[in-house]
Design an enzyme around this catalytic site. Structure first.
Site, PDB file in Angstrom:
ATOM      1  CG  HIS A  34      -2.069   0.888   1.118  1.00  0.00           C
ATOM      2  ND1 HIS A  34      -2.015   2.230   1.355  1.00  0.00           N
ATOM      3  CD2 HIS A  34      -3.333   0.605   0.731  1.00  0.00           C
ATOM      4  CE1 HIS A  34      -3.211   2.752   1.135  1.00  0.00           C
ATOM      5  NE2 HIS A  34      -4.035   1.786   0.748  1.00  0.00           N
ATOM      6  CG  ASP A  59      -8.452  -4.565  -2.698  1.00  0.00           C
ATOM      7  OD1 ASP A  59      -9.667  -4.396  -2.528  1.00  0.00           O
ATOM      8  OD2 ASP A  59      -7.693  -3.693  -3.136  1.00  0.00           O
TER       9      ASP A  59
HETATM   10  N1  CMC Z   1       4.052  -7.728  -4.628  1.00  0.00           N
HETATM   11  C1  CMC Z   1       5.397  -7.723  -4.795  1.00  0.00           C
HETATM   12  N2  CMC Z   1       6.168  -6.633  -4.677  1.00  0.00           N
HETATM   13  C2  CMC Z   1       5.551  -5.477  -4.393  1.00  0.00           C
HETATM   14  C3  CMC Z   1       4.162  -5.401  -4.195  1.00  0.00           C
HETATM   15  C4  CMC Z   1       3.411  -6.572  -4.327  1.00  0.00           C
HETATM   16  N3  CMC Z   1       2.076  -6.545  -4.144  1.00  0.00           N
HETATM   17  N4  CMC Z   1       3.814  -4.121  -3.922  1.00  0.00           N
HETATM   18  C5  CMC Z   1       4.949  -3.423  -3.935  1.00  0.00           C
HETATM   19  N5  CMC Z   1       6.009  -4.229  -4.212  1.00  0.00           N
HETATM   20  C6  CMC Z   1       7.424  -3.854  -4.277  1.00  0.00           C
HETATM   21  C7  CMC Z   1       7.705  -3.040  -5.519  1.00  0.00           C
HETATM   22  O1  CMC Z   1       8.069  -3.858  -6.601  1.00  0.00           O
HETATM   23  C8  CMC Z   1       8.838  -2.170  -5.035  1.00  0.00           C
HETATM   24  O2  CMC Z   1      10.009  -2.956  -5.007  1.00  0.00           O
HETATM   25  P1  CMC Z   1      11.481  -2.285  -5.307  1.00  0.00           P
HETATM   26  O3  CMC Z   1      11.677  -1.300  -4.187  1.00  0.00           O
HETATM   27  O4  CMC Z   1      12.425  -3.425  -5.306  1.00  0.00           O
HETATM   28  O5  CMC Z   1      11.341  -1.609  -6.654  1.00  0.00           O
HETATM   29  C9  CMC Z   1       8.482  -1.869  -3.588  1.00  0.00           C
HETATM   30  O6  CMC Z   1       7.666  -2.986  -3.171  1.00  0.00           O
HETATM   31  C10 CMC Z   1       7.705  -0.565  -3.401  1.00  0.00           C
HETATM   32  O7  CMC Z   1       6.525  -0.634  -4.195  1.00  0.00           O
HETATM   33  P2  CMC Z   1       5.892   0.541  -5.045  1.00  0.00           P
HETATM   34  O8  CMC Z   1       5.353  -0.027  -6.328  1.00  0.00           O
HETATM   35  O9  CMC Z   1       6.848   1.678  -5.118  1.00  0.00           O
HETATM   36  O10 CMC Z   1       4.682   0.952  -4.124  1.00  0.00           O
HETATM   37  P3  CMC Z   1       3.538   1.950  -4.511  1.00  0.00           P
HETATM   38  O11 CMC Z   1       3.258   2.703  -3.268  1.00  0.00           O
HETATM   39  O12 CMC Z   1       3.864   2.721  -5.727  1.00  0.00           O
HETATM   40  O13 CMC Z   1       2.339   0.976  -4.887  1.00  0.00           O
HETATM   41  C11 CMC Z   1       0.524  -0.498  -4.652  1.00  0.00           C
HETATM   42  C12 CMC Z   1       1.354   0.597  -3.974  1.00  0.00           C
HETATM   43  C13 CMC Z   1      -0.679  -0.779  -3.763  1.00  0.00           C
HETATM   44  C14 CMC Z   1       0.036  -0.013  -6.024  1.00  0.00           C
HETATM   45  C15 CMC Z   1       1.405  -1.770  -4.820  1.00  0.00           C
HETATM   46  O14 CMC Z   1       1.815  -2.214  -3.544  1.00  0.00           O
HETATM   47  C16 CMC Z   1       0.667  -2.882  -5.549  1.00  0.00           C
HETATM   48  O15 CMC Z   1       0.628  -2.867  -6.772  1.00  0.00           O
HETATM   49  N6  CMC Z   1       0.064  -3.842  -4.792  1.00  0.00           N
HETATM   50  C17 CMC Z   1      -0.733  -4.887  -5.442  1.00  0.00           C
HETATM   51  C18 CMC Z   1      -2.060  -4.341  -5.910  1.00  0.00           C
HETATM   52  C19 CMC Z   1      -3.001  -4.090  -4.764  1.00  0.00           C
HETATM   53  O16 CMC Z   1      -3.180  -4.930  -3.877  1.00  0.00           O
HETATM   54  N7  CMC Z   1      -3.672  -2.920  -4.796  1.00  0.00           N
HETATM   55  C20 CMC Z   1      -4.688  -2.544  -3.799  1.00  0.00           C
HETATM   56  C21 CMC Z   1      -4.213  -1.429  -2.924  1.00  0.00           C
HETATM   57  S1  CMC Z   1      -5.198  -1.203  -1.459  1.00  0.00           S
HETATM   58  C22 CMC Z   1      -6.796  -0.835  -1.976  1.00  0.00           C
HETATM   59  C23 CMC Z   1      -6.872   0.353  -2.867  1.00  0.00           C
HETATM   60  O17 CMC Z   1      -6.184   1.334  -2.749  1.00  0.00           O
HETATM   61  O18 CMC Z   1      -7.738   0.283  -3.734  1.00  0.00           O
END
Ligand code: CMC
Length: 430
Positions: A307, A364
């Site tokens: 998140h 989720d």
């Molecule tokens: N699985 C594996 N690795 C992950 C995940 C994941 N679900 N989420 C983040 N990471 C890694 C990402 O690859 C990055 O790694 P590195 O530092 O090596 O590059 C690190 O963790 C930081 O992630 P980020 O992409 O910079 O985080 P963000 O804040 O931009 O994205 C997020 C947040 C929710 C979009 C992302 O965690 C994600 O895509 N999660 C899966 C989708 C999901 O469950 N979404 C629902 C969010 S909660 C409800 C809502 O808001 O609707």
């Protein structure tokens, strides 16, 4: 003297006021940055940018705290209902008994759609995604209730109570009709004597000659699901609603835009993606280890994990994890996906990759297991999220509309395209 922050650019120091929220959240007020310095602040993805002051929802992502109007989500989940929490989020205070009854009555009695809307449902392609249909049909409410959708802020605010009841109520009917249309089922009338969630399940799942009867607490579980989704601060869809509202756009259209923003798999679409992921793991017979390794190597994403704000357990996921167990028990389902989810969670929480990045289950992760047990098809999961989030979107629309100082949202950019060049006619181009 007010506290100030000093930004040093080249040889010069510039002073900016420091803002502090009621929970000691601090920000440097950069509203005069460009006029004072010629610089803009660059923050792609807005991870460090406060886009507004808001009194609706407070999140402390490091501590896993979520409060609406000061009330912890755990207390609301335990003691309140979706409609009571919706009232709180929209109007800022818990309702009196009389106020809550009136609020519920307004919503429950507004379910019927204008007869002219029915052909709209026929016009969509059979394979249309329900979220595409939902956002389009919600926007069309402007045309059936144009007196509440004038794009004149004063007028739209005067009609906010009526417009918000219509939206809360009809969104539910629209969602049920989208489903019934897809399944080739006839329309079901609403029954205002039932609760919001029970009436919705009845409109959604009743079969001809076989009315839906909730025998195992499905409507209570759905009500909790809606409550836990009711608002979540400046997330992608809520920021979209505020962005659209900032230009003076009416409530229905602003929320239709929020629905589109919610659809994506990084946001509300994740609840569908989680079940698809769990089913894929189940189909391959993997105990979850293979998937965790794939997520760590960047080949897959552990959906329902991570998140932008929570760097601790999402409190909603804790509540939904428990609710999933109790719903499956009450319905008498032994869903192998719950075991896979539990295993994935345990494995991820012990794995360095997830620990270092502070990736925890989010809202989720378990919600889809509950929706699936209730009988809601996967394709409709994000629609359920949207129905739950409507109060939060409406409260944010209202906050913008009521703020006389609110300005149109208009970010800037760092341009990385070509410098000026001369146009070459088509016959002279190489
Ligand atoms: N699985 C594996 N690795 C992950 C995940 C994941 N679900 N989420 C983040 N990471 C890694 C990402 O690859 C990055 O790694 P590195 O530092 O090596 O590059 C690190 O963790 C930081 O992630 P980020 O992409 O910079 O985080 P963000 O804040 O931009 O994205 C997020 C947040 C929710 C979009 C992302 O965690 C994600 O895509 N999660 C899966 C989708 C999901 O469950 N979404 C629902 C969010 S909660 C409800 C809502 O808001 O609707």
């Amino acid at each position: 003297m007010d506290p100030i922050g000093i930004v040093r650019l080249g040889d010069e120091n510039f002073e900016f006021p420091i803002m502090e929220g009621t929970e000691a959240e601090r920000a440097i007020d950069l509203r005069t940055l460009r006029s004072k310095t010629g610089y803009i602040a660059f923050d792609e993805g807005y991870g460090n940018t406060g886009s507004c002051e808001s009194g609706i929802t407070f999140i402390n992502g490091e501590k896993g705290i979520l409060r609406h109007r000061g009330y912890p989500i755990e207390q609301l989940a335990e003691q309140s209902s979706f409609l009571e929490t919706a009232y709180l989020i929209i109007y800022g205070e818990l309702p009196s008994e009389v106020a809550l009854k009136a609020f519920e009555r307004n919503i429950l009695s507004n379910a019927t759609l204008d007869g002219k809307m029915y052909p709209i449902f026929e016009g969509f392609h059979q394979d249309s995604h329900p979220m595409a249909m939902l956002s389009s049909i919600i926007n069309s409410l402007c045309t059936y209730h144009s007196e509440y959708a004038t794009n004149n802020r004063k007028v739209d605010l005067e009609h906010f109570d009526a417009a918000s009841s219509i939206l809360m109520s009809k969104a539910r009917t629209i969602a049920a009709m989208i489903y019934r249309k897809k399944m080739g089922l006839p329309m079901m009338d609403s029954d205002p004597s039932k609760s919001y969630s029970e009436d919705f399940l009845s409109m959604l799942l009743s079969k001809p000659e076989v009315p839906y009867v909730d025998t195992c607490g499905a409507s209570k579980a759905l009500d909790l699901f809606f409550l836990l989704h009711a608002d979540h601060e400046q997330n992608c869809s809520t920021s979209t609603v505020r962005m659209v509202a900032s230009s003076g756009t009416n409530l229905f259209s602003s929320i239709s835009a929020g629905i589109s923003a919610l659809w994506g798999p990084s946001h509300g679409g994740a609840n569908m993606a989680v079940i698809e992921m769990l089913e894929a793991i189940h189909a391959t017979g993997d105990d979850g280890t293979g998937f965790i390794e794939a997520a760590k190597s960047g080949q897959a994403k552990l959906m329902g994990f991570g998140h932008r704000v929570y760097k601790n357990y999402d409190p909603r996921a804790k509540i939904l994890g428990k609710s999933a167990v109790s719903v499956l028990e009450k319905i008498g389902i032994n869903d192998p996906l719950l075991d896979i989810a539990r295993r994935l969670e345990r494995a991820a929480l012990e794995d360095d990759y997830f620990v270092q990045r502070k990736l925890y289950p989010n809202v989720d992760f378990y919600s889809g297991i509950i929706l699936k047990a209730i009988g809601i098809p996967v394709e409709f999961f994000t629609v359920m999220f949207a129905l739950g989030r409507i109060p939060g979107w409406m409260a944010n629309w209202k906050e913008i509309a009521e703020n006389p100082k609110s300005r149109i949202h208009r970010p800037r950019q760092i341009y990385t395209g070509h410098n000026e060049r001369n146009f070459v006619k088509i016959d002279k181009r190489s």
